[in-house]
Design a protein around this motif. Structure first.
Motif, PDB file in Angstrom:
ATOM      1  N   TYR A   7      28.486  37.219  -8.124  1.00 41.96           N
ATOM      2  CA  TYR A   7      29.484  36.199  -7.805  1.00 41.96           C
ATOM      3  C   TYR A   7      30.322  36.618  -6.601  1.00 41.96           C
ATOM      4  O   TYR A   7      30.595  35.814  -5.706  1.00 41.96           O
ATOM      5  N   THR A   8      30.739  37.896  -6.553  1.00 35.46           N
ATOM      6  CA  THR A   8      31.560  38.375  -5.449  1.00 35.46           C
ATOM      7  C   THR A   8      30.797  38.320  -4.133  1.00 35.46           C
ATOM      8  O   THR A   8      31.341  37.883  -3.102  1.00 35.46           O
ATOM      9  N   ARG A  10      28.273  36.381  -3.404  1.00 35.27           N
ATOM     10  CA  ARG A  10      28.089  34.978  -3.035  1.00 35.27           C
ATOM     11  C   ARG A  10      29.353  34.388  -2.419  1.00 35.27           C
ATOM     12  O   ARG A  10      29.288  33.636  -1.434  1.00 35.27           O
ATOM     13  N   ARG A  11      30.503  34.735  -2.968  1.00 31.72           N
ATOM     14  CA  ARG A  11      31.766  34.249  -2.410  1.00 31.72           C
ATOM     15  C   ARG A  11      32.024  34.843  -1.023  1.00 31.72           C
ATOM     16  O   ARG A  11      32.513  34.148  -0.120  1.00 31.72           O
ATOM     17  N   GLY A  14      29.902  33.128   1.407  1.00 31.15           N
ATOM     18  CA  GLY A  14      30.403  31.780   1.636  1.00 31.15           C
ATOM     19  C   GLY A  14      31.606  31.733   2.557  1.00 31.15           C
ATOM     20  O   GLY A  14      31.907  30.683   3.136  1.00 31.15           O
ATOM     21  N   MET A  15      32.306  32.865   2.707  1.00 34.70           N
ATOM     22  CA  MET A  15      33.448  32.904   3.618  1.00 34.70           C
ATOM     23  C   MET A  15      33.033  32.801   5.084  1.00 34.70           C
ATOM     24  O   MET A  15      33.813  32.349   5.926  1.00 34.70           O
ATOM     25  N   THR A  18      32.815  29.241   6.281  1.00 35.78           N
ATOM     26  CA  THR A  18      34.167  28.690   6.157  1.00 35.78           C
ATOM     27  C   THR A  18      35.047  29.178   7.303  1.00 35.78           C
ATOM     28  O   THR A  18      35.776  28.387   7.927  1.00 35.78           O
ATOM     29  N   LEU A 306      41.460  33.121   1.791  1.00 38.50           N
ATOM     30  CA  LEU A 306      40.153  33.218   1.141  1.00 38.50           C
ATOM     31  C   LEU A 306      40.053  34.474   0.277  1.00 38.50           C
ATOM     32  O   LEU A 306      39.562  34.423  -0.857  1.00 38.50           O
ATOM     33  N   ASN A 309      42.261  34.065  -2.835  1.00 33.81           N
ATOM     34  CA  ASN A 309      41.644  33.210  -3.845  1.00 33.81           C
ATOM     35  C   ASN A 309      40.527  33.942  -4.589  1.00 33.81           C
ATOM     36  O   ASN A 309      40.371  33.777  -5.807  1.00 33.81           O
ATOM     37  N   LEU A 310      39.744  34.745  -3.869  1.00 35.36           N
ATOM     38  CA  LEU A 310      38.691  35.517  -4.519  1.00 35.36           C
ATOM     39  C   LEU A 310      39.278  36.521  -5.501  1.00 35.36           C
ATOM     40  O   LEU A 310      38.810  36.641  -6.642  1.00 35.36           O
ATOM     41  N   ASP A 313      40.593  34.760  -8.565  1.00 38.80           N
ATOM     42  CA  ASP A 313      39.511  34.325  -9.459  1.00 38.80           C
ATOM     43  C   ASP A 313      38.949  35.501 -10.262  1.00 38.80           C
ATOM     44  O   ASP A 313      38.658  35.363 -11.454  1.00 38.80           O
ATOM     45  N   PHE A 325      31.092  33.945 -14.850  1.00 41.38           N
ATOM     46  CA  PHE A 325      30.672  33.893 -13.446  1.00 41.38           C
ATOM     47  C   PHE A 325      29.395  33.088 -13.250  1.00 41.38           C
ATOM     48  O   PHE A 325      29.024  32.807 -12.119  1.00 41.38           O
TER      49      PHE A 325
END
Length: 326
Positions: A7-8, A10-11, A14-15, A18, A306, A309-310, A313, A325
């Motif tokens: 999950y980390t 992938r986030r 994804g940054m 963005t 960003l 927020n990570l 979460d 997750f």
């Protein structure tokens, strides 16, 4: 742990798109600003047209807008070069790094102190909502929310000066600014640190206290609280093991939004207190139309948002077993 790591990653991946999109928006907004850094020289009769053209070529402002953006992104990705500060005649990276440490230090410390103070106050005002002390704390919370941070800073400066103090600006006394780290310098830092902590963190404490109080009042009326009491759980077990543990979750979710606001939302207070943060640089860059400094600081605020927020979460998943997750 494998799910959390996936999950980390992938986030974090994804940054990248963005931040790329944010960079385009920041660059476009800065370019829409009327005029440029060279306007101050155009109004100076001592600057000739030839000298103005030479400065335009030297700063790269004669290139098309899209090429300026591509060169800026290329420098960041390949060389870690965030551009050149027109007003300071220095690379943007060196300009920011010298104040980045103090900025992050003040932001994180203010956030931690705000939580340590606000969460117990929120719990107390929720459990004793009909008492006079709770009403007084709520009134002070409303007053703190309505008072700007720079006004609090000015009032604290006036208070210290009225009590005979002299060095109330910055984080160090004049003789300790460039001194090597020692016990005396740490004590001098602590003697100056309480003013910016109160000025910057007071509004955050009031907001967190109100949120914690509202969340506690909502949780205390839930069915699982009545069920825990019916099963014979002790009052402390119900309070800390069930009520507080569930009431704090909304605050954890909102914690990631606090980091960029502590940097970009306290610019005036930083100027008033003469703090060595990057907030005043953003203000000066916007006034001087120093585009690369302004864009870099806006990108840095977006990156903090960003990352915040990570982290919030991940902390929420650690605090609440119901969050997964997958």
């Amino acid at each position: 742990m494998p799910a959390m790591l996936t999950y980390t990653i992938r986030r974090l991946l994804g940054m990248i798109p963005t931040l790329l999109l944010i960079s385009v928006v920041c660059f476009a907004v800065i370019q829409l600003q009327p005029g440029s850094f060279l306007d101050q020289y155009r109004e100076d009769p001592r600057v000739t047209a030839e000298a103005l053209q030479a400065m335009t070529r030297q700063l790269g402002l004669d290139q098309p807008v899209w090429l300026q953006y591509l060169n800026w992104i290329k420098g960041i990705v390949l060389h870690g070069d965030f551009g050149y500060s027109f007003a300071n005649s220095r690379p943007v990276s060196s300009l920011i790094w010298e104040r980045l440490g103090w900025t992050v230090f003040l932001a994180v410390l203010t956030l931690l102190v705000s939580w340590v103070v606000a969460v117990p106050l929120g719990i107390y005002t929720a459990l004793h909502r009909h008492r006079k002390r709770s009403a007084a704390l709520n009134f002070l919370g409303y007053l703190s929310l309505a008072t700007p941070d720079f006004l609090v800073a000015l009032l604290l400066i006036a208070l210290v000066l009225a009590m005979g103090g002299t060095n109330v600006g910055g984080l160090f006394s004049p003789d300790m600014i460039d001194a090597p780290w020692s016990v005396a310098r740490v004590l001098d830092l602590l003697a100056h640190l309480w003013i910016p902590m109160i000025a910057i963190g007071l509004e955050g404490v009031a907001g967190l206290m109100r949120q914690m109080r509202a969340s506690m009042l909502d949780v205390l009326t839930q069915d699982f609280i009545r069920t825990a009491r019916a099963k014979g759980a002790t009052g402390q077990r119900v309070l800390w093991g069930h009520a507080v543990r569930n009431a704090v979750n909304p605050l954890i979710s909102l914690a990631g939004l606090s980091l960029p606001s502590l940097i970009s939302g306290t610019i005036i207070a930083s100027i008033v207190l003469n703090l060595p943060t990057i907030g005043p640089y953003l203000y000066d860059a916007l006034l001087n139309k120093d585009q690369f400094v302004a864009m870099t600081l806006l990108m840095f605020s977006a990156l903090l948002l960003l990352i915040g927020n990570l982290l919030s979460d991940l902390a929420l998943a650690w605090a609440d077993p119901r969050v997964r997750f997958e």
